[in-house]
Design an enzyme around this catalytic site. Structure first.
Site, short mmCIF file in Angstrom:
data_model
loop_
_atom_site.label_atom_id
_atom_site.label_comp_id
_atom_site.label_asym_id
_atom_site.label_seq_id
_atom_site.Cartn_x
_atom_site.Cartn_y
_atom_site.Cartn_z
N HIS A 155 0.83 -1.00 0.13
CA HIS A 155 0.03 -0.09 0.04
C HIS A 155 0.95 1.07 0.03
O HIS A 155 0.44 2.37 0.37
CB HIS A 155 -0.95 0.05 1.34
N GLU B 161 -8.63 10.27 1.48
CA GLU B 161 -8.20 11.08 2.23
C GLU B 161 -7.63 12.20 1.90
O GLU B 161 -7.21 12.48 0.60
CB GLU B 161 -6.83 10.44 3.31
N ARG C 83 -0.15 18.00 3.68
CA ARG C 83 1.46 18.36 3.30
C ARG C 83 1.67 18.21 1.70
O ARG C 83 0.72 17.65 0.99
CB ARG C 83 2.04 17.46 4.18
#
Length: 615
Positions: free
Chosen positions: A220, A272, A276
């Site tokens: 992942h 999500e 950043r």
């Protein structure tokens, strides 16, 4: 205006930000653990500050020490990088409370989006309740609420495995991020991982700087990324932009961020928002002609973005070079990086240099290599060629896997998805060593010895050297003659300690040779010179479980003692290395006859952990 900036990160992340600071005339401050005292990011910064006390793996999580370091070094701003504390709202507040400028989004935006569970709620979604998962929900993904990079993730296909997956994910998330919260969501197999780069200022302008495809992943964690994402229908692309802008404006975001989606069956599923900069941001920079770090700094200084965002041109592809062995479960590798050179014409973001030690404390990524070209086909070919010609002497890396991935028809035709390595890992990792590499190594080693005492009036006997290559033993045979070194089946054109030229079936081939002790690198093939007589003390009893890498024993199976009966595939020992947990399982049904492993014990690669005697 910022005069001096501290980067609260390490490695290639810090080096990349320092490069932009140098372009802008900003002085730089590096921080480092004891393990990183001589690291490249400390050498390229104008000033470096040691963070005392904490263990190497925890040093960069100590926000209090980092703020003190910034003040001590005279910094007036802190850039969090894109890892460790970059999504920590408390750290952002501490930086601001100390009178320092924070290069990032407001703490409130971080809090709203840094937790994946809260982010889903903000977007009108909700994770599954782990207690209510049914067989109909399978497969599911257990995922860390904080952080990223594939840590704290487990795919569950059997309901009975869910409790263990939750426990493992919590432990790994707590170790990597200091937060053990996890959640469960449906696992969409064979989708594409697509993300949108956003950039927002304090004046209400939001840029959506194109899409990126990050579907090629292991554990992942992304391996190959590109921009723009190929083959997306225009309507779906516009939907992704709209959702990304919605998420950005929902939290009054400022600076650079990334909104991630899984695209399956023509639909976009929100994953999500990373508050950043992402590791893969260089491909966006290449196609839009922007420096995202420079834009982050300008936004933090209060400058407005132009109302009209830049236009994308061409295509860019990025590959992440890791010190890991894909053929052995992506196990991280350690050791000395003797040589690392990349051909001209591609961008290299790295925190490593020749002679650096790749240790056990941090992520095993060595570098990112980025190729840009007018078309996707040209960019992919350019990157594959550059990686193939890269000199990497030291630990095993994923370089060959990257080259073969980039040249795989499924990738070149843009038909890839997140299941790519599940389908193709074995053939991609099958060793394809050069059959002439052992002979070239042997001839180079013999050069110089043939001048004195080797030539005879009678025909010389065959000399043999043994090498390990791709896990197998190979022999190289040659002879010293009146005219020099010879070998059967080839014509030896030239021999020197660092270069051998052979003519094979009328085709002249060059072999660059580099030696580091018993390790020999012949072009891109790694060999180990074997002794003439094997050392019997290095052999282990059948059923021995050896540490696949240096690390720390963090857990033993419950009730595991000598004499215990174990089953094949049963997890016995958990080893932590490079912030990841690695399970050591029983190779067969049998009895545990020895258990040298103990929780907290530091082990070297190859150390004996346990012995299972088969039934």
């Amino acid at each position: 205006m910022i005069a001096t900036l501290l980067v609260a990160n390490r490695g290639e992340i810090a080096c990349r930000i320092f490069r932009t600071c140098a372009d802008l005339g900003i002085r730089t401050v590096a921080i480092h653990s004891d393990a990183d005292e001589g690291a490249l990011h400390t050498r390229v910064a104008d000033t470096a500050v040691r963070l005392p006390g904490a263990a190497p793996a925890e040093t960069y999580l100590r926000g209090d020490l980092i703020v003190k370091a910034a003040l001590a070094a005279g910094a007036d701003a802190v850039h969090p990088g894109y890892g460790f504390l970059s999504e920590n709202a408390d750290f952002a507040r501490a930086v601001r409370d100390a009178g320092l400028l924070w290069i990032g989004p407001p703490p409130e935006a971080i809090e709203a989006m840094a937790s994946k569970t809260r982010a889903k709620e903000l977007m009108g979604l909700a994770p599954l309740d782990a207690h209510d998962v049914t067989p109909a929900d399978l497969p599911v993904l257990v995922k860390a609420a904080a952080g990223g990079g594939g840590r704290g993730m487990r795919v569950v296909r059997d309901l009975a495995a869910l409790p263990g997956a939750l426990e493992d994910a919590r432990a790994e998330a707590a170790s990597a991020f200091g937060d053990g919260e996890v959640f469960v969501e449906p696992y969409l197999e064979n989708g594409r991982h697509i993300e949108v780069q956003v950039l927002a200022d304090t004046h209400g302008t939001v840029w959506t700087l194109g899409t990126r495809d990050c579907s090629l992943q292991r554990r992942h964690q992304k391996v190959i990324e590109e921009a723009p994402a190929p083959g997306l229908p225009p309507a779906l692309t516009e939907q992704l932009y709209a959702l990304a802008e919605r998420a950005t404006r929902a939290v009054s975001y400022e600076g650079a961020g990334t909104v991630e989606f899984l695209v399956a069956d023509g639909r976009a599923h929100f994953l999500e928002m990373n508050t950043r900069l992402q590791v893969e941001h260089p491909v966006t920079e290449a196609v839009f002609g922007v420096d995202l770090v420079a834009e982050q700094i300008r936004v933090a200084e209060g400058h407005a973005l132009p109302a009209e965002q830049p236009t994308a041109r061409g295509h860019a592809v990025e590959a992440r070079l890791y010190a890991e062995d894909p053929a052995r479960g992506w196990a991280p590798q350690t050791g000395t990086l003797h040589r690392f050179t990349v051909p001209d014409g591609v961008r290299l973001d790295t925190g490593c240099a020749d002679g650096d030690i790749i240790g056990v404390h941090y992520d095993p990524m060595l570098a990112k290599v980025i190729a840009y070209a007018p078309t996707r086909t040209e960019a992919v070919r350019k990157l594959a060629g550059a990686l193939e010609r890269t000199a990497l002497h030291g630990p095993v890396t994923n370089r060959d896997l990257l080259v073969r991935s980039l040249r795989h028809p499924e990738f070149t035709e843009a038909r890839m998805d997140t299941g790519f390595y599940d389908r193709h890992l074995t053939p991609l990792t099958e060793p394809a060593p050069d059959p002439y590499a052992p002979l070239a190594a042997a001839l180079a080693d013999a050069h110089g010895r043939s001048r004195f005492g080797a030539w005879r009036n009678v025909p010389s006997g065959t000399q043999v050297k043994r090498y390990e290559m791709a896990g197998e033993e190979h022999e190289a045979a040659y002879r010293h003659t009146r005219t020099g070194l010879t070998a059967d089946g080839v014509r030896v054109v030239h021999v020197a300690p660092h270069l051998v030229v052979l003519e094979v079936d009328g085709v002249r081939r060059k072999f660059d040779i580099a030696r580091y002790g018993d390790q020999v690198h012949v072009n891109a093939t790694a060999l180990t010179a074997l002794p003439r007589f094997p050392d019997p003390t290095t052999e282990h009893a059948p059923g021995s479980l050896l540490a696949p890498m240096p690390g720390t024993v963090v857990r033993l199976a419950e009730g595991l003692t000598e004499g215990a009966e174990v089953q094949a595939g049963q997890p016995l020992i958990w080893l932590e290395a490079m912030k990841m947990e690695h399970r050591i399982t029983a190779p067969t049904d049998g009895t545990l006859t020895a258990l040298p492993a103990a929780v907290g014990r530091q082990v070297e690669m190859g150390a004996l952990l346990a012995v299972v005697e088969s039934k």
